[in-house]
Design a protein around this motif. Structure first.
Motif, PDB file in Angstrom:
ATOM      1  N   GLY A 576       0.840  -1.179   0.114  1.00 46.07           N
ATOM      2  CA  GLY A 576      -0.084   0.087   0.028  1.00 46.07           C
ATOM      3  C   GLY A 576       0.861   1.196  -0.002  1.00 46.07           C
ATOM      4  O   GLY A 576       2.016   1.343   0.669  1.00 46.07           O
ATOM      5  N   LEU A 577       0.279   2.274  -0.885  1.00 39.87           N
ATOM      6  CA  LEU A 577       1.328   3.514  -0.892  1.00 39.87           C
ATOM      7  C   LEU A 577       0.542   4.690  -0.805  1.00 39.87           C
ATOM      8  O   LEU A 577      -0.771   4.537  -1.445  1.00 39.87           O
ATOM      9  CB  LEU A 577       2.119   3.466  -2.382  1.00 39.87           C
ATOM     10  N   HIS A 578       0.819   5.698   0.130  1.00 44.16           N
ATOM     11  CA  HIS A 578       0.152   6.730   0.318  1.00 44.16           C
ATOM     12  C   HIS A 578       1.077   7.984   0.586  1.00 44.16           C
ATOM     13  O   HIS A 578       2.177   7.580   1.012  1.00 44.16           O
ATOM     14  CB  HIS A 578      -0.785   6.497   1.486  1.00 44.16           C
ATOM     15  N   THR A 579       0.776   9.322   0.098  1.00 42.63           N
ATOM     16  CA  THR A 579       1.592  10.175   0.379  1.00 42.63           C
ATOM     17  C   THR A 579       0.595  11.322   1.354  1.00 42.63           C
ATOM     18  O   THR A 579      -0.526  11.661   1.140  1.00 42.63           O
ATOM     19  CB  THR A 579       1.823  11.220  -0.909  1.00 42.63           C
ATOM     20  N   THR A 580       1.490  11.873   2.413  1.00 44.07           N
ATOM     21  CA  THR A 580       0.657  12.597   3.294  1.00 44.07           C
ATOM     22  C   THR A 580       1.522  13.359   4.060  1.00 44.07           C
ATOM     23  O   THR A 580       2.786  13.061   4.225  1.00 44.07           O
ATOM     24  CB  THR A 580      -0.154  11.608   4.506  1.00 44.07           C
ATOM     25  N   THR A 581       1.030  14.543   4.971  1.00 42.04           N
ATOM     26  CA  THR A 581       1.804  15.304   5.812  1.00 42.04           C
ATOM     27  C   THR A 581       1.653  14.725   7.190  1.00 42.04           C
ATOM     28  O   THR A 581       0.641  14.596   7.690  1.00 42.04           O
ATOM     29  CB  THR A 581       1.401  16.616   5.706  1.00 42.04           C
ATOM     30  N   ALA A 582       2.805  14.380   7.796  1.00 41.69           N
ATOM     31  CA  ALA A 582       2.637  13.646   9.012  1.00 41.69           C
ATOM     32  C   ALA A 582       3.816  14.077   9.958  1.00 41.69           C
ATOM     33  O   ALA A 582       5.093  14.339   9.534  1.00 41.69           O
ATOM     34  CB  ALA A 582       2.612  12.272   9.016  1.00 41.69           C
ATOM     35  N   PRO A 583       3.748  14.226  11.251  1.00 39.31           N
ATOM     36  CA  PRO A 583       5.090  14.162  12.180  1.00 39.31           C
ATOM     37  C   PRO A 583       6.028  13.217  12.026  1.00 39.31           C
ATOM     38  O   PRO A 583       5.492  11.809  12.014  1.00 39.31           O
ATOM     39  CB  PRO A 583       4.397  14.315  13.635  1.00 39.31           C
ATOM     40  N   VAL A 584       7.166  13.478  11.844  1.00 38.83           N
ATOM     41  CA  VAL A 584       8.196  12.435  11.740  1.00 38.83           C
ATOM     42  C   VAL A 584       9.240  12.611  12.822  1.00 38.83           C
ATOM     43  O   VAL A 584       9.821  13.837  12.898  1.00 38.83           O
ATOM     44  CB  VAL A 584       8.768  12.462  10.383  1.00 38.83           C
ATOM     45  N   GLY A 585       9.561  11.559  13.587  1.00 41.06           N
ATOM     46  CA  GLY A 585      10.808  11.853  14.517  1.00 41.06           C
ATOM     47  C   GLY A 585      10.849  10.575  15.402  1.00 41.06           C
ATOM     48  O   GLY A 585      10.810   9.460  14.832  1.00 41.06           O
ATOM     49  N   CYS A 586      11.746  10.716  16.463  1.00 39.71           N
ATOM     50  CA  CYS A 586      12.164   9.326  17.211  1.00 39.71           C
ATOM     51  C   CYS A 586      11.095   8.829  18.069  1.00 39.71           C
ATOM     52  O   CYS A 586      10.660   9.779  18.730  1.00 39.71           O
ATOM     53  CB  CYS A 586      13.513   9.799  17.615  1.00 39.71           C
ATOM     54  N   LEU A 587      10.636   7.686  18.100  1.00 35.85           N
ATOM     55  CA  LEU A 587      10.080   6.907  19.175  1.00 35.85           C
ATOM     56  C   LEU A 587      10.922   6.205  20.005  1.00 35.85           C
ATOM     57  O   LEU A 587      11.884   5.367  19.501  1.00 35.85           O
ATOM     58  CB  LEU A 587       8.906   6.042  18.361  1.00 35.85           C
ATOM     59  N   PHE A 588      10.759   6.188  21.133  1.00 33.49           N
ATOM     60  CA  PHE A 588      11.732   5.466  22.181  1.00 33.49           C
ATOM     61  C   PHE A 588      10.987   4.251  22.573  1.00 33.49           C
ATOM     62  O   PHE A 588      10.233   4.572  23.468  1.00 33.49           O
ATOM     63  CB  PHE A 588      12.396   6.462  23.259  1.00 33.49           C
ATOM     64  N   THR A 589      11.097   3.057  21.831  1.00 32.09           N
ATOM     65  CA  THR A 589      10.351   2.100  22.483  1.00 32.09           C
ATOM     66  C   THR A 589      11.256   1.267  23.371  1.00 32.09           C
ATOM     67  O   THR A 589      10.929   0.273  23.864  1.00 32.09           O
ATOM     68  CB  THR A 589       9.901   1.296  21.210  1.00 32.09           C
ATOM     69  N   GLY A 590      12.439   1.353  23.407  1.00 29.13           N
ATOM     70  CA  GLY A 590      13.464   0.807  24.381  1.00 29.13           C
ATOM     71  C   GLY A 590      14.789   1.636  24.174  1.00 29.13           C
ATOM     72  O   GLY A 590      14.617   2.916  24.257  1.00 29.13           O
ATOM     73  N   SER A 591      16.005   1.050  24.375  1.00 24.59           N
ATOM     74  CA  SER A 591      17.189   1.938  24.464  1.00 24.59           C
ATOM     75  C   SER A 591      17.354   2.534  22.956  1.00 24.59           C
ATOM     76  O   SER A 591      18.214   3.385  23.213  1.00 24.59           O
ATOM     77  CB  SER A 591      18.194   0.899  25.112  1.00 24.59           C
ATOM     78  N   ARG A 592      16.957   1.971  21.943  1.00 19.55           N
ATOM     79  CA  ARG A 592      17.350   2.386  20.724  1.00 19.55           C
ATOM     80  C   ARG A 592      16.197   3.261  19.906  1.00 19.55           C
ATOM     81  O   ARG A 592      14.985   2.609  20.000  1.00 19.55           O
ATOM     82  CB  ARG A 592      17.582   1.014  20.013  1.00 19.55           C
ATOM     83  N   PRO A 593      16.236   4.056  19.792  1.00 14.00           N
ATOM     84  CA  PRO A 593      15.515   5.021  19.030  1.00 14.00           C
ATOM     85  C   PRO A 593      14.990   4.547  17.507  1.00 14.00           C
ATOM     86  O   PRO A 593      15.790   4.193  16.994  1.00 14.00           O
ATOM     87  CB  PRO A 593      16.147   6.703  19.105  1.00 14.00           C
ATOM     88  N   GLN A 594      13.650   4.944  17.393  1.00 13.37           N
ATOM     89  CA  GLN A 594      13.267   4.406  15.744  1.00 13.37           C
ATOM     90  C   GLN A 594      12.705   5.727  15.250  1.00 13.37           C
ATOM     91  O   GLN A 594      11.775   6.273  15.945  1.00 13.37           O
ATOM     92  CB  GLN A 594      12.101   3.500  16.108  1.00 13.37           C
ATOM     93  N   TYR A 595      13.278   6.153  14.454  1.00 13.47           N
ATOM     94  CA  TYR A 595      12.734   7.276  13.403  1.00 13.47           C
ATOM     95  C   TYR A 595      11.745   6.763  12.488  1.00 13.47           C
ATOM     96  O   TYR A 595      11.818   5.781  11.611  1.00 13.47           O
ATOM     97  CB  TYR A 595      13.886   7.706  12.567  1.00 13.47           C
ATOM     98  N   THR A 596      10.458   7.302  12.790  1.00 13.24           N
ATOM     99  CA  THR A 596       9.125   6.904  12.084  1.00 13.24           C
ATOM    100  C   THR A 596       8.085   7.911  11.808  1.00 13.24           C
ATOM    101  O   THR A 596       8.428   8.973  12.777  1.00 13.24           O
ATOM    102  CB  THR A 596       8.746   5.828  12.824  1.00 13.24           C
TER     103      THR A 596
END
Length: 734
Positions: A576-596
């Motif tokens: 599935g493919l979609h283009t949108t305006t969304a907040p993008v940043g790091c989520l800290f679900t553990g010791s390693r951040p995830q950029y999403t």
């Protein structure tokens, strides 16, 4: 929106930087108040550097220096002279009809060349009594000089002592008359002035006939003369400096008037002249001693009569020794320095030319305010802004400060830039170092979050950006790809084979996505999300995304060929493919951040992947993800659906390469006609066309799905139809 952990991290960093900036600012304010000697020396050097930049008024012709110079001493003997010769010089100056004579000499001891002194040396031998008697009957040189002083407008020199020795109880010459007006007036006046413990005064037989002026020229701690005390407190009297006292005598000014400010003396008035002074009664010199250029006339030309008469008429003459010690001469006393006479003359020139540097009482407050402002600017720039902005500030702010100091100096007010620049520099060094360490830590976080998500080249470019993972909104094209039927496959394969197949799939997926500049996101189930246009901006990111999906389909076909040969199975991937305006940043679900990217619009890609699986199509894309038309890409319309979480219907399409579109030309044209009939509400005809397409292409689930939907709509036609289908309710959308 920032995650709580990010908000906490940025808040703690901001508080730390603010606390450090406040401590640095407080330290500079304390240093500014204490004025430690090393910084004072630097400030004085700054003053010396700025002083020549002033535009000074044209010098006055009033003062002139009568120099007992080397030529004069070679002719009339080395200094000290007999008082008779000095009296002769003063008479010659008086004949020029000068307005006043300032004598830059301290005649505090009797003439040691007088006849009485010679007689006193002969008296112990009791010989030549007749010679001793004759010497005692000769005129006294000090009396001759005193008589000369009495008839001329002379001001005598005196030297104030500032030491711990008690003041002797001896008669003193009368001080200058003064009147204090303003805050506190005279009761508070004397306590502000420099207080002398004693003074070397001329002999009483001299000061009985002429006023005295102080010849003191106290240098700063670095040995450079920058200010002169115009008035000095001695006992209960106030004595003016030689230049000021000579001016008062020339203009017949009986008293000096001192205006008191809230913090002490501020202005000294001598007749028509208003002189700005510091609280201790001193005046800043508006010139450097070595650069003053008062006219010098050799005393020899007066003694031998070669100076034309009335050359000095109406002028103020300062008489003094202006040459260093000559061989055989008595050393010049401290109060008789070679340049002192010229300094007194230059000081009088500054007074009559209205050439002043103001020791304004508000300058320390202004400097303190500038320290605070420089600290705040340094905190803002070095604590938060980009390196290029910091570099601009390093050039711009000191330049503005120096320009402002130069402007004030031209106006006659010295505002030191030292502590302001020191505050800004310290903020830059300390906060810049902390910022560098913070950015280094941030770079490590970037490496941890993205080293598997982007190509090494992209990662290098990202780490050069300021705060690249700082949360903010981006227009992103998001792809969700999922492997369908893998659970069923795992039941047919051994665990090792399952992992091998899954690794083949993930490697193929990652390779194609990275090759097309995608940023890889968190794996979801047996699927993967990727996005474009963050953190690096990517012009044409929609086209990159579509090209990646087409390349992925081709790679999956090659992988399936290999898997069929080795394991007897094939994988089915839907996207599935979609283009949108969304907040993008790091989520800290553990010791390693995830950029999403986050948000319901991002999750729309999961729904589109489900639709792709239901429709039997490798990729379903929203209209928002459609790239600009290109010769090698064909965008085939698919459907218009009402989806949960979307306020408006979503138009769907699927991409084909131009080669694929050419190979399926008749099929696609028939599909377009059927879809047009469907949107017009001609459901029976749509069902027939889709059944026909399904008969010709039995592997395409799309046609069977639309044939079934069209038949249901034909059986129960909707009252209102806009071509929008509610997929999950299996009914038309109104």
């Amino acid at each position: 929106m920032l995650s709580p952990k990010l908000r906490s991290m940025f808040f703690k960093q901001s508080v730390l930087f603010a606390a450090i900036a406040a401590c640095l600012m407080g330290a500079i304010l304390v240093l500014h108040a204490l004025q430690p000697a090393p910084l004072r020396m630097v400030e004085l050097a700054t003053y010396d550097a700025l002083l020549p930049l002033r535009t000074r008024p044209a010098p006055s012709a009033l003062p002139v220096v009568i120099a007992i110079d080397e030529e004069t001493q070679e002719t009339y003997g080395p200094w000290p002279w007999p008082r008779t010769l000095l009296a002769r010089l003063l008479e010659a100056v008086g004949k020029q009809k000068v307005a006043a004579i300032g004598l830059d000499l301290v005649l505090s001891t009797p003439d040691n060349t007088s006849p009485a002194s010679l007689a006193a040396t002969l008296l112990p031998n009791r010989q030549n009594l007749e010679l001793i008697h004759a010497l005692n009957n000769l005129p006294d040189p000090d009396t001759i000089l005193g008589n000369t002083i009495q008839v001329l407008p002379v001001v005598l020199g005196a030297y104030a002592r500032v030491d711990s020795q008690p003041r002797p109880n001896t008669p003193m010459p009368p001080p200058a008359g003064f009147v204090a007006v303003g805050h506190g007036a005279s009761p508070q006046f004397e306590k502000h002035l420099t207080e002398a413990s004693g003074a070397y005064f001329p002999l009483p037989q001299f000061w009985h006939h002429a006023p005295v002026g102080m010849v003191n020229l106290p240098p700063d701690t670095d040995g450079v003369l920058r200010r002169i005390p115009l008035v000095t407190q001695l006992g209960e009297g106030v004595y003016a400096t030689l230049a000021l006292r000579t001016l008062m005598r020339a203009l017949h000014i009986p008293n000096i008037r001192i205006t008191m400010g809230s913090r002490g003396p501020s202005t000294l008035h001598a007749g028509p002249f208003a002189i700005p002074i510091a609280h201790d009664g001193s005046m800043l010199l508006p010139f450097q001693v070595e650069t003053q250029n008062t006219q010098h006339i050799s005393a020899k030309s007066l003694l031998d009569g070669t100076l034309p008469p009335e050359t000095l008429k109406g002028r103020i003459a300062f008489v003094g020794v202006t040459t260093p010690n000559l061989p055989g001469a008595r050393p010049i006393l401290e109060m008789e320095t070679p340049e002192s006479t010229a300094v007194h003359a230059a000081l009088l020139n500054a007074i009559v030319s209205n050439d002043f540097l103001v020791a304004a009482p508000w300058v320390p407050l202004l400097e303190s305010v500038l320290i605070v402002l420089a600290s705040l600017v340094g905190f803002a720039f070095f604590g938060f802004l980009r390196p290029m902005a910091c570099a601009a500030a390093v050039i711009l702010l000191p330049g503005i400060m120096l320009l402002g100091t130069w402007h004030f100096t031209k106006q006659g007010i010295f505002v030191s830039p030292l502590y302001t620049l020191l505050a800004f520099t310290l903020q830059g060094i300390v906060l810049g170092t902390l910022r560098y360490r913070t950015l280094a830590s941030h770079k490590q976080a970037i490496m941890a979050a993205l080293h598997h998500a982007v190509t090494p080249g992209a990662l290098q470019r990202i780490t050069r950006l300021p705060m690249p993972l700082h949360p903010k909104e981006h227009e992103v094209t998001v792809l969700y790809a999922r492997l369908r039927g893998f659970s069923t496959l795992t039941r047919k394969l051994a665990p090792a084979q399952s992992l091998e197949v899954l690794n083949h799939f993930c490697a193929t997926l990652n390779q194609e996505l990275l090759a097309h500049h995608a940023t890889l996101d968190t794996p979801i189930d047996v699927g993967l999300r990727a996005f474009w246009n963050a953190p690096l901006p990517q012009p044409g990111h929609k086209a990159h995304a579509v090209e990646a999906t087409l390349a992925l389909q081709q790679s999956m076909r090659a992988l399936n060929t290999q898997l069929r040969a080795t394991h007897g199975l094939s994988l089915h991937v839907h996207m599935g493919l979609h283009t949108t305006t969304a907040p993008v940043g790091c989520l800290f679900t553990g010791s390693r951040p995830q950029y999403t990217p986050v948000g319901h619009n991002v999750r729309l890609t999961i729904q589109l992947e489900h639709i792709a699986a239901q429709y039997g199509i490798p990729l379903v894309a929203s209209a928002a993800a459609a790239p600009p038309p290109t010769p090698h890409l064909v965008m085939c319309p698919l459907d218009t659906l009402a989806l949960p979480g979307s306020r408006t219907p979503v138009a769907l399409w699927f991409p084909l390469t131009q080669e694929e579109a050419d190979a399926r030309k008749e099929e696609l044209e028939a599909w377009q006609e059927a879809l047009l009939l469907y949107k017009k509400g001609e459901f029976a005809e749509t069902a027939l066309r889709c059944i026909d397409l399904h008969d010709q292409h039995p592997d395409e689930a799309l046609y069977a799905l639309f044939a079934d939907r069209a038949q249901k709509l034909a059986a129960a036609p909707p009252i209102y139809w806009e071509g929008v289908w509610n997929l999950y309710d299996a009914k038309p959308h109104f």
